[in-house]
Write an enzyme that holds these catalytic residues in place. Structure first.
Site, mmCIF file in Angstrom:
data_model
loop_
_atom_site.group_PDB
_atom_site.id
_atom_site.type_symbol
_atom_site.label_atom_id
_atom_site.label_comp_id
_atom_site.label_asym_id
_atom_site.label_seq_id
_atom_site.Cartn_x
_atom_site.Cartn_y
_atom_site.Cartn_z
ATOM 1 C CD GLU A 1 -2.908 1.230 2.289
ATOM 2 O OE1 GLU A 1 -2.829 0.401 3.204
ATOM 3 O OE2 GLU A 1 -3.757 2.124 2.252
ATOM 4 N N GLY B 1 3.001 2.265 10.596
ATOM 5 C CA GLY B 1 2.793 1.575 11.861
ATOM 6 C C GLY B 1 2.576 0.090 11.639
ATOM 7 C CB ALA B 2 0.570 -2.230 11.624
ATOM 8 C CG MET B 3 0.122 -3.336 4.873
ATOM 9 S SD MET B 3 -0.872 -1.892 4.379
ATOM 10 C CE MET B 3 -2.065 -2.687 3.314
ATOM 11 C CD GLU B 4 -5.025 -2.103 5.686
ATOM 12 O OE1 GLU B 4 -4.076 -1.648 6.341
ATOM 13 O OE2 GLU B 4 -5.701 -1.411 4.902
ATOM 14 C CG ASN B 5 -0.202 -6.892 4.023
ATOM 15 O OD1 ASN B 5 -0.272 -5.999 3.195
ATOM 16 N ND2 ASN B 5 0.725 -6.931 4.975
ATOM 17 C CD GLU C 1 -3.023 -1.955 10.706
ATOM 18 O OE1 GLU C 1 -3.498 -2.228 9.586
ATOM 19 O OE2 GLU C 1 -2.666 -0.806 11.025
ATOM 20 C CG HIS D 1 -7.841 -2.038 7.991
ATOM 21 N ND1 HIS D 1 -8.673 -1.115 7.399
ATOM 22 C CD2 HIS D 1 -6.762 -1.337 8.436
ATOM 23 C CE1 HIS D 1 -8.109 0.089 7.501
ATOM 24 N NE2 HIS D 1 -6.975 -0.007 8.124
ATOM 25 C CD GLU E 1 -6.428 3.268 6.804
ATOM 26 O OE1 GLU E 1 -6.610 3.177 8.037
ATOM 27 O OE2 GLU E 1 -5.849 2.381 6.127
HETATM 28 ZN ZN LIG Z 1 -5.643 1.541 8.685
#
Ligand SMILES: [Zn+2]
Length: 882
Positions: free
Chosen positions: A125, A266-270, A303, A306, A325
């Site tokens: 992303e 911070g982090a990624m919701e894959n 996350e 999401h 978001e």
């Molecule tokens: Zn997010």
């Protein structure tokens, strides 16, 4: 090199994709410098008119290209630095096989496939997948992915991708092995993820509401497994909460989190494979503060949430970023409110909103929650999209009530599951489920700027009518000189002399539903009947709308609210308003050489809060925290002098310490040592109040007070108490400071995340020597410009959180940041652009500083070969919008 010139992308230019992709089969052979990716794409036309196939690509080496297994000749396709085009593809569905080669070790942008230490990981992303293979890299192309990952067993014994693992094994006769992952849920390319490395993990299980047994795993560098328990606990609570609060259940056989140390965000919701900055996973009492624990809980939840708001239903295009978001921030805020204290969470969120979003909204980088144009989408992961986006969702709930809101959410999940949706479609679900007209409400998505709302309260004893005249103005913002009136829900109470809320009955006899009046016109009035005496109006309770509110309330009204309001948010707000008035007056006084004045009423109100044993300690700690220097600067708005603001705030804290007297040491003692550390909200609140008292006691720098701080530092059995003491010592130029900083480094030198705290504290020291200290620390062996966490901890903290020293009168702070951005930009433009936003309020500075800030900005703007990211920020920051 790809082309870096500006390329405005406009919402109004949106066209559906000409080609869709049903399935993606990836075969990734990991290698540090020469990773081979074979992608088989099943394409099908989305339009009846024939169109070329246009695929995005960036920093790729094309090895092979074939269509239905026949290699394409050089005349049949065009490759540019930005992508690959097949001008005359077949009319019907076909299979395209693309082989590319990547260099993960050289990928310092940390977008696409890269190496974080010894671990291969991805970040796609917003537009990272195009750095892995040629692809229509846009969120409205949703496909089913099957990913085969292959690597040397010794280098990457763990191989992960999205979905469920369907096959794994050794490759006979070699030292290599493989794993095949299949994700049955169609997803956009930005949710793709792959991880390979030598990782340890902890495992747990959860049975979902419908009885599905899910494996939960958190992967970390070997040796750090013992620091994941809180993250796992947070994950399980998040999964349970989403079932209860929104009826949403997890949908794969396994849910994985991987913590890596080099990460831009911070982090990624894959889907099924979240990748986290390790800062938001790892915690033990010795290494993480209460604030760290709370952040980990909130980000793990965010996350995870999401999975439905982002993954199952994604965004049609990046203009709709707030769809996932803003909504998901709202969901994580609600989770935290339910897990902890609703009022404390609300106050913390509003403080953050004002500190970041209000400032953004008032400056050159202001943009609507749903922007209509961008040059670089990476620069739109902003407080406006996230935090104001969440406020807009919260207003929907306020306007429709909890049941109406839930019906709208349920309809959204049913209607759009498996699709890429828009903000209009989201809002239509609430309108349809509630038979409501939300046309005007959409302005919250299209108009930038924080509405100014002015309330005039009057009371007529004879008619027993209390009248509120409410007027709104939305200020001009870049590209939007003229604004239309917004829909503003104002939750309110009229407080009687006994402190109780009076019934809200309108002149026509209607009761005010849920205590909310809604302003839709430029101005309006509301009359409440049966009010015998002038009440104290408590307005915008719970911060029901993200507005700047002014009202004709007296200091007596505010003190009454601070003591008696049934709405805890407005009790806190009343103190903030009183303090802000005093601080702004004192800033003016200091600038003209006068002494700051004291406000005995405000000091008495602080004392009353500190001595009220019925209040939550976490609330009291917040109430005793005066507006920050940035808050004061924002409220002053123009001709800002950070030095005078610092002095005014310090004077108030000195007066508070003197006035609160023995209540401070008594409260400190009451909450001192309380058995083994627990990160729960109540325990954290007690520590917050204890440490607020400790800090106020030390304002005077009296030896006994400093000794108390030093002894808490030495005796602390948890990071919260140790850091609090070190933070207090760090603002006093005394031998105890250097001793404690030295000790802290020796204790934690092997732990980069803890050393980040050490960098941050030093960057925030409000003394002229700090800039030299920060420069020196950039050469420290523990610092690295290759790691975003280190950069944010040291340079980000200096530029964003040390108002006085970043804004030094000689401009050296600005020059330092400009130098840093220019040096960093070629390696990591995303992080460089983020640092650059520290200049966003430069026009509000007093003239001497303003000139120096502008010179630094112009120097960056004039540099040859800026990234698109930095060029966009500096260009907008300098633009004259007057
Ligand atoms: Zn997010």
């Amino acid at each position: 090199m790809r082309t870096e010139q500006a390329r405005p992308v406009r919402l109004s230019d949106y066209r559906p994709p000409a080609w869709l992709i049903d399935t993606v089969e990836l075969d990734v052979k990991l290698h540090p410098n020469a990773t081979r990716v074979r992608a088989v794409l099943a394409l099908k036309p989305n339009e009846t008119t024939p169109a070329p196939v246009v695929l995005d690509g960036e920093d790729l080496k094309l090895i092979g290209l074939s269509l239905n297994d026949t290699p394409l000749t050089a005349e049949q396709y065009v490759v540019t630095p930005d992508g690959l085009t097949i001008p005359q593809p077949p009319a019907g569905p076909f299979k395209l096989t693309i082989e590319t080669e990547l260099d993960p070790a050289a990928n310092t942008r940390l977008m696409g496939l890269y190496k974080s230490g010894a671990t291969y990981c991805t970040q796609c992303e917003a537009e990272g997948f195009r750095r892995i293979t040629y692809f229509p890299d846009r969120p409205d192309v949703m496909a089913v992915y099957t990913t085969r990952v292959e690597a040397e067993k010794a280098e990457a014994p763990v191989l992960l991708a999205n979905g469920n693992c369907i096959e794994a094994g050794d490759i006979a006769g070699t030292t290599r092995h493989f794993a095949v992952w299949h994700d049955p849920f169609p997803k956009p390319s930005y949710l793709f993820a792959l991880v390979g490395g030598r990782l340890g993990f902890i495992e747990d299980r959860l049975t979902t509401a419908s009885g599905r047994n899910v494996v939960l795993r958190i992967y970390v560098e070997p040796g750090k497994e013992g620091r994941c328990a809180w993250a796992m606990d947070s994950l399980k609570r998040s999964m349970r909460w989403d079932e209860q609060a929104f009826g949403r259940e997890y949908d794969l056989d396994i849910f994985m989190i991987v913590a890596v140390s080099d990460f831009n965000m911070g982090a990624m919701e894959n889907k099924g494979l979240n990748v986290f900055n390790d800062k938001y996973v790892l915690a033990t009492a010795d290494t993480a503060t209460d604030q760290d624990y709370a952040s980990i809980e909130a980000i793990i939840a965010h996350e995870y949430f999401h999975n439905w708001t982002g993954d199952r239903i994604t965004c049609r295009d990046w203009f709709q970023l707030c769809l996932k978001e803003g909504l998901t921030v709202f969901r994580d805020q609600e989770f935290t409110s339910d897990q902890r204290s609703r009022s404390v969470k609300r106050i913390a969120d509003v403080r953050g909103l004002r500190a970041h979003q209000f400032v953004e909204d008032a400056g050159p980088l202001a943009h609507p929650v749903r922007p209509e144009v961008y040059n670089e989408i990476n620069n739109f992961y902003t407080a406006t999209v996230y935090e104001k986006g969440a406020e807009v969702v919260r207003m929907l709930k306020t306007l429709l009530g909890p049941d109406g809101f839930r019906q709208g959410m349920d309809l959204y999940f049913t209607r759009h599951d498996g699709h890429a949706a828009t903000v209009d479609q989201f809002i239509a679900c609430f309108a349809d489920a509630n038979s409501a007209d939300l046309g005007q409400f959409m302005r919250w998505y299209s108009q930038a700027g924080t509405p100014d709302v002015a309330v005039t309260v009057s009371h007529d004893a004879k008619t027993q009518i209390c009248r509120l005249e409410i007027a709104q103005v939305v200020p001009p913002t870049p590209g939007q000189p003229i604004k239309q009136p917004m829909v503003i829900p104002i939750a309110l109470g009229l407080i009687g002399a006994d402190g109780r809320d009076l019934p809200l009955v309108l002149a026509d006899g209607r009761k005010v539903e849920r205590g909310v009046v809604t302003l839709t016109k430029p101005s309006d009035s509301f009359e409440f009947t049966g009010i015998a005496q002038r009440p104290v109006p408590s307005l915008n309770r719970g911060f029901s709308a993200p507005i700047k509110l002014s009202a004709n309330l007296s200091a007596d009204d505010l003190r009454f609210m601070a003591a008696r309001d049934s709405d805890p948010f407005n009790r806190w707000q009343a103190l903030q308003t009183l303090a802000t008035t005093l601080l702004i007056d004192n800033v003016s006084a200091i600038r003209t050489g006068k002494s700051p004045r004291e406000d005995a009423g405000l000091l008495a109100a602080f004392a009353a809060i500190l001595n009220d044993r019925d209040l939550e300690p976490a609330f009291v700690a917040l109430a005793l925290t005066p507006p920050s220097e940035a808050d004061i600067a924002r409220d002053i708005g123009r001709d800002v002098d950070p030095e005078a603001i610092f002095a005014a705030r310090k004077a108030l804290r000195t007066a508070m310490a003197a006035h609160l007297g023995t209540a401070l040491p008594e409260t400190y003692q009451r909450f001192a040592a309380t058995g083994p550390y627990s990160p729960d909200a109540a325990s954290a609140g007690r520590r917050a109040l204890k440490n607020a008292c400790l800090d106020l006691l030390a304002v005077s720098a009296e030896p006994a007070a400093i000794a108390r701080v030093a002894s808490q530092y030495a005796a602390a059995d948890n990071m919260t108490d140790r850091m609090a003491a070190l933070a207090t010592l760090s603002v006093h130029d005394l031998p105890q400071r250097e001793a404690a900083l030295g000790d802290f480094y020796r204790r934690f030198e092997s732990d980069p995340l803890v050393i980040d705290k050490w960098f941050t504290l030093q960057a925030m020291i409000p003394e002229p020597g700090t800039l030299a200290r920060v420069r020196e620390l950039t050469n420290h062996p523990a610092f690295s410009f290759a790691n975003p966490n280190r950069i944010r901890a040291l340079i980000g903290a200096f530029a964003q959180s040390n108002q006085k020293e970043f804004n030094r009168g000689d401009g050296a702070g600005y020059e330092f940041l400009a130098d840093t951005v220019l040096a960093l930009d070629p390696k990591n433009p995303q992080v460089a652009a983020r640092l650059m936003t520290a200049f966003r309020s430069w026009r509000a500075l007093e003239p001497t500083r303003r000139v120096k800030a502008e010179a630094a900005l112009r120097r960056v703007a004039a540099a040859a070969s800026l990234s698109r990211d930095v060029k966009d920020i500096v260009g907008r920051t300098l633009a004259d919008n007057s």
